[in-house]
Design a protein around this motif. Structure first.
Motif, PDB file in Angstrom:
ATOM      1  N   LEU A   1       0.574   3.350  -3.377  1.00 26.64           N
ATOM      2  CA  LEU A   1      -0.306   4.496  -3.181  1.00 26.64           C
ATOM      3  C   LEU A   1       0.472   5.784  -2.924  1.00 26.64           C
ATOM      4  O   LEU A   1      -0.123   6.840  -2.832  1.00 26.64           O
TER       5      LEU A   1
ATOM      6  N   LEU B   1       0.829  -1.203   0.000  1.00 28.01           N
ATOM      7  CA  LEU B   1       0.000   0.000   0.000  1.00 28.01           C
ATOM      8  C   LEU B   1       0.864   1.254   0.000  1.00 28.01           C
ATOM      9  O   LEU B   1       0.583   2.210  -0.722  1.00 28.01           O
TER      10      LEU B   1
ATOM     11  N   VAL C   1      -6.479   0.029  -5.060  1.00 26.77           N
ATOM     12  CA  VAL C   1      -6.447  -0.873  -3.903  1.00 26.77           C
ATOM     13  C   VAL C   1      -6.722  -2.305  -4.341  1.00 26.77           C
ATOM     14  O   VAL C   1      -6.055  -3.240  -3.899  1.00 26.77           O
TER      15      VAL C   1
ATOM     16  N   ILE D   1      -3.616  -3.652  -5.946  1.00 27.30           N
ATOM     17  CA  ILE D   1      -2.585  -3.946  -4.957  1.00 27.30           C
ATOM     18  C   ILE D   1      -2.878  -5.263  -4.252  1.00 27.30           C
ATOM     19  O   ILE D   1      -1.975  -6.068  -4.018  1.00 27.30           O
TER      20      ILE D   1
ATOM     21  N   SER E   1      -9.094   5.312  -6.941  1.00 32.55           N
ATOM     22  CA  SER E   1      -8.434   4.856  -5.730  1.00 32.55           C
ATOM     23  C   SER E   1      -8.864   3.445  -5.368  1.00 32.55           C
ATOM     24  O   SER E   1      -8.041   2.634  -4.943  1.00 32.55           O
ATOM     25  N   GLN E   2     -10.144   3.150  -5.550  1.00 31.20           N
ATOM     26  CA  GLN E   2     -10.620   1.801  -5.268  1.00 31.20           C
ATOM     27  C   GLN E   2     -10.012   0.795  -6.230  1.00 31.20           C
ATOM     28  O   GLN E   2      -9.651  -0.320  -5.838  1.00 31.20           O
TER      29      GLN E   2
END
Length: 98
Positions: free
Chosen positions: A40, A36, A57, A60, A53-54
């Motif tokens: 990020l 992360l 994630v 990742i 952003s979702q």
């Protein structure tokens, strides 16, 4: 069943904390936190829509599953490291035949 046992490198019993908590749960939390932070970091400097952003994630999470599982699989076949994986090094354990 598989006739293996997880012990500390000094020969003592690993127990539940060493076997499950450190080797699996703490390891996965550390790997997730590192990924992360790495992936990020560029996103933190920009304001992106929440949808992007979702997606980052989700990417990742899938990357963590495949990359670190592949690294651990490769480490199992290295005779130089006594077939210890990253979890074994973190928990200071080794898997032996019983």
């Amino acid at each position: 069943m598989m006739r293996i046992k997880v012990i500390k490198t000094n020969g003592q019993k690993s127990g539940f904390i060493g076997t499950v908590l450190v080797r699996e749960i703490v390891f996965n939390m550390l790997v997730g936190a590192v990924l992360l932070f790495i992936f990020l970091q560029p996103i933190w400097s920009f304001i992106l829509p929440s949808f992007i952003s979702q997606l980052a994630v989700i990417f990742i999470i899938h990357l963590r599953i495949y990359i670190f599982e592949l690294i651990c699989l490769i480490m199992l076949f290295l005779k130089k490291s006594n077939r210890r994986t990253l979890q074994d090094y973190l928990a200071n354990t080794i898997v032996i035949n019983v």
